[in-house]
Enzyme design. Structure first.
Site: not given
Ligand code: PGA
Length: 251
Positions: A99, A173, A213
């Site tokens: 991100e 995510g 996830s």
């Molecule tokens: P997530 O995020 O488990 O919600 O997929 C993991 C992360 O971005 O570290």
């Protein structure tokens, strides 16, 4: 020796009060967990560090920051110094999260500068790498991840305080988790890349997390893989019960 490293990445979620109650309920429920060899960290927003530190300071849980700047101090309005984080009781710092790369234009060069600065300030970097769905479709995933690692580790000699998080961007995510086979294959590839850059014993001892996830249903299988030494958990780390179940699924 750490055998499994589970880190919760809260991202930009929770108010300070919500964060305090989440941390408290994680701690309460951890009493039932045999933590032998398991390292746990909570990667909380900067604004929460002082308060969460008060809550976790007498426990085995560590605090991780979600980013830091590559300079120790100076005219960098809005940035956070790695030394300040260390001073506040932070142990780990996420660097190069997808991100940050995607929305804040962080390049491999910036990630590398941050890794060097974090180590200098005695913070332990968790370096995030991973390919996009397009890069995987084009069969470029290994090349992309290799390049991210080579650049992030430039001029870094001591790697025992570094963790690598393999996080395929398409799995973050999205509730689309990488298959166990895909995740293990990439974590093994990352280990081989570290062996090529350093040596076999450093490659064998570096911790590699899977992220994307991971949840209470799939954690056991993922954490059971030879080259997956833990998880970086986003969404599922915001529910104390789910986070504890994930920790408990490592045996
Ligand atoms: P997530 O995020 O488990 O919600 O997929 C993991 C992360 O971005 O570290």
């Amino acid at each position: 020796m750490i055998k499994c490293f589970i880190a919760g990445n809260w991202k930009m979620n929770t108010t300070v009060e919500e964060g305090k109650s989440l941390a408290s309920s994680i701690i309460e429920n951890l009493n039932s967990v045999d933590l032998g060899g398991i390292e746990i960290a909570l990667s909380v927003p900067f604004t929460h560090i002082t308060e969460i530190h008060k809550i976790i300071k007498d426990t085995n849980i560590k605090i991780a920051a979600q980013n830091c700047h590559f300079e120790i101090k100076g005219a960098f309005t809005g940035e956070i110094s790695p030394e300040t984080l260390k001073d506040m009781g932070v142990t780990y710092v996420l660097l190069g999260h997808s991100e940050r790369r995607q929305y804040f234009a962080e390049t491999d060069e910036i990630v590398n500068k941050k890794v060097v600065a974090a180590l200098k300030s005695n913070l332990k970097p968790i370096i995030c790498v991973g390919e996009t769905s397009k890069q995987r479709e084009e069969n470029n995933h290994k090349q992309v991840v290799k390049c991210q690692i080579e650049k992030a580790f430039l001029n870094v000699k001591e790697i025992e305080n570094i963790t690598i998080a393999y996080e395929p961007v398409w799995a973050i995510g999205t509730d689309v988790v990488a298959t166990t086979k895909e995740a293990e294959e990439m974590c093994l590839f990352i280990r081989q890349t570290i062996e090529d850059l350093y040596n076999k014993s450093m490659a064998e001892s570096i911790l590699i997390q899977y992220g994307g996830s991971m949840n209470k249903e799939n954690a056991k299988e993922l954490l059971g893989q030879k080259n997956i030494n833990g998880g970086l958990i986003g969404g599922a780390s915001l529910k104390a019960e789910d986070f504890i179940t994930i920790i408990n699924s490592y045996k």
